[in-house]
Design a protein around this motif. Structure first.
Motif, mmCIF file in Angstrom:
data_model
loop_
_atom_site.group_PDB
_atom_site.id
_atom_site.type_symbol
_atom_site.label_atom_id
_atom_site.label_comp_id
_atom_site.label_asym_id
_atom_site.label_seq_id
_atom_site.Cartn_x
_atom_site.Cartn_y
_atom_site.Cartn_z
ATOM 1 N N GLU A 128 0.804 -1.219 0.000
ATOM 2 C CA GLU A 128 0.000 0.000 0.000
ATOM 3 C C GLU A 128 0.841 1.275 0.000
ATOM 4 N N GLY A 129 2.103 1.146 -0.412
ATOM 5 C CA GLY A 129 2.960 2.318 -0.546
ATOM 6 C C GLY A 129 2.656 3.052 -1.848
ATOM 7 N N ALA A 130 2.995 4.312 -1.903
ATOM 8 C CA ALA A 130 2.765 5.125 -3.099
ATOM 9 C C ALA A 130 3.881 4.874 -4.111
ATOM 10 N N ILE A 131 3.477 4.666 -5.362
ATOM 11 C CA ILE A 131 4.436 4.440 -6.442
ATOM 12 C C ILE A 131 4.246 5.558 -7.454
ATOM 13 N N ASP A 132 5.324 6.259 -7.765
ATOM 14 C CA ASP A 132 5.271 7.345 -8.735
ATOM 15 C C ASP A 132 5.496 6.761 -10.128
ATOM 16 N N VAL A 133 4.422 6.684 -10.903
ATOM 17 C CA VAL A 133 4.483 6.100 -12.239
ATOM 18 C C VAL A 133 3.892 7.088 -13.229
ATOM 19 N N ASP A 134 4.603 7.341 -14.313
ATOM 20 C CA ASP A 134 4.064 8.162 -15.383
ATOM 21 C C ASP A 134 3.168 7.268 -16.233
ATOM 22 N N GLU A 135 1.876 7.506 -16.184
ATOM 23 C CA GLU A 135 0.912 6.641 -16.861
ATOM 24 C C GLU A 135 1.165 6.539 -18.362
ATOM 25 N N GLU A 136 1.807 7.526 -18.945
ATOM 26 C CA GLU A 136 2.093 7.508 -20.379
ATOM 27 C C GLU A 136 3.262 6.589 -20.718
ATOM 28 N N ASP A 137 4.039 6.207 -19.703
ATOM 29 C CA ASP A 137 5.229 5.379 -19.935
ATOM 30 C C ASP A 137 4.984 3.883 -19.753
ATOM 31 N N VAL A 138 3.771 3.496 -19.346
ATOM 32 C CA VAL A 138 3.489 2.080 -19.125
ATOM 33 C C VAL A 138 2.328 1.632 -20.000
ATOM 34 N N ASP A 139 2.361 0.362 -20.347
ATOM 35 C CA ASP A 139 1.291 -0.260 -21.118
ATOM 36 C C ASP A 139 0.746 -1.432 -20.330
ATOM 37 N N GLU A 140 -0.470 -1.841 -20.654
ATOM 38 C CA GLU A 140 -1.062 -3.000 -20.009
ATOM 39 C C GLU A 140 -0.166 -4.212 -20.243
ATOM 40 N N GLY A 141 0.118 -4.951 -19.179
ATOM 41 C CA GLY A 141 0.982 -6.122 -19.270
ATOM 42 C C GLY A 141 2.415 -5.850 -18.843
ATOM 43 N N ASP A 142 2.807 -4.570 -18.752
ATOM 44 C CA ASP A 142 4.154 -4.229 -18.294
ATOM 45 C C ASP A 142 4.332 -4.635 -16.836
ATOM 46 N N THR A 143 5.572 -4.872 -16.443
ATOM 47 C CA THR A 143 5.889 -5.194 -15.066
ATOM 48 C C THR A 143 6.753 -4.081 -14.499
ATOM 49 N N ILE A 144 6.399 -3.617 -13.301
ATOM 50 C CA ILE A 144 7.198 -2.622 -12.596
ATOM 51 C C ILE A 144 7.444 -3.137 -11.192
ATOM 52 N N SER A 145 8.381 -2.496 -10.474
ATOM 53 C CA SER A 145 8.691 -2.901 -9.104
ATOM 54 C C SER A 145 8.321 -1.787 -8.144
ATOM 55 N N CYS A 146 7.854 -2.184 -6.977
ATOM 56 C CA CYS A 146 7.558 -1.225 -5.915
ATOM 57 C C CYS A 146 8.868 -0.825 -5.260
ATOM 58 N N ASP A 147 9.096 0.485 -5.125
ATOM 59 C CA ASP A 147 10.320 0.969 -4.497
ATOM 60 C C ASP A 147 10.362 0.653 -3.006
ATOM 61 N N GLU A 148 9.192 0.554 -2.370
ATOM 62 C CA GLU A 148 9.153 0.347 -0.921
ATOM 63 C C GLU A 148 9.334 -1.114 -0.527
ATOM 64 N N CYS A 149 8.594 -2.029 -1.164
ATOM 65 C CA CYS A 149 8.660 -3.439 -0.737
ATOM 66 C C CYS A 149 9.370 -4.339 -1.746
ATOM 67 N N GLY A 150 9.628 -3.826 -2.950
ATOM 68 C CA GLY A 150 10.348 -4.598 -3.957
ATOM 69 C C GLY A 150 9.494 -5.588 -4.727
ATOM 70 N N ALA A 151 8.176 -5.578 -4.497
ATOM 71 C CA ALA A 151 7.290 -6.521 -5.185
ATOM 72 C C ALA A 151 7.247 -6.230 -6.680
ATOM 73 N N ASP A 152 7.206 -7.300 -7.470
ATOM 74 C CA ASP A 152 6.996 -7.166 -8.910
ATOM 75 C C ASP A 152 5.505 -7.013 -9.140
#
Length: 72
Positions: free
Chosen positions: A8-32
């Motif tokens: 439930e940490g805040a993730i700063d993501v530019d919505e224009e830089d991601v597409d459906e199906g992309d994988t990102i990591s949480c900076d706080e907990c490291g979850a994929d």
């Protein structure tokens, strides 16, 4: 900004830089996390999605085995 579904940490993501199906990591907990929707931006734990896929595959395999037994 989007909320991590794991910690439930805040993730700063530019919505224009991601597409459906992309994988990102949480900076706080490291979850994929996998992008499940871009409008609105939604994330789901990639691990949870893999477990769901495995469960679906197991169900399909069990169903196929039962069908083969019915033909015998």
């Amino acid at each position: 900004m989007v909320t991590c579904p794991v910690c439930e940490g805040a993730i700063d993501v530019d919505e224009e830089d991601v597409d459906e199906g992309d994988t990102i990591s949480c900076d706080e907990c490291g979850a994929d996390l996998k992008v499940t929707s871009t409008d609105p931006l939604e994330l789901e734990s990639a691990e949870d999605l893999e477990e769901e896929d495995e469960d679906d595959e197991d169900f399909l395999e069990d169903d196929e085995e039962e069908s083969e037994e019915d033909w015998r």
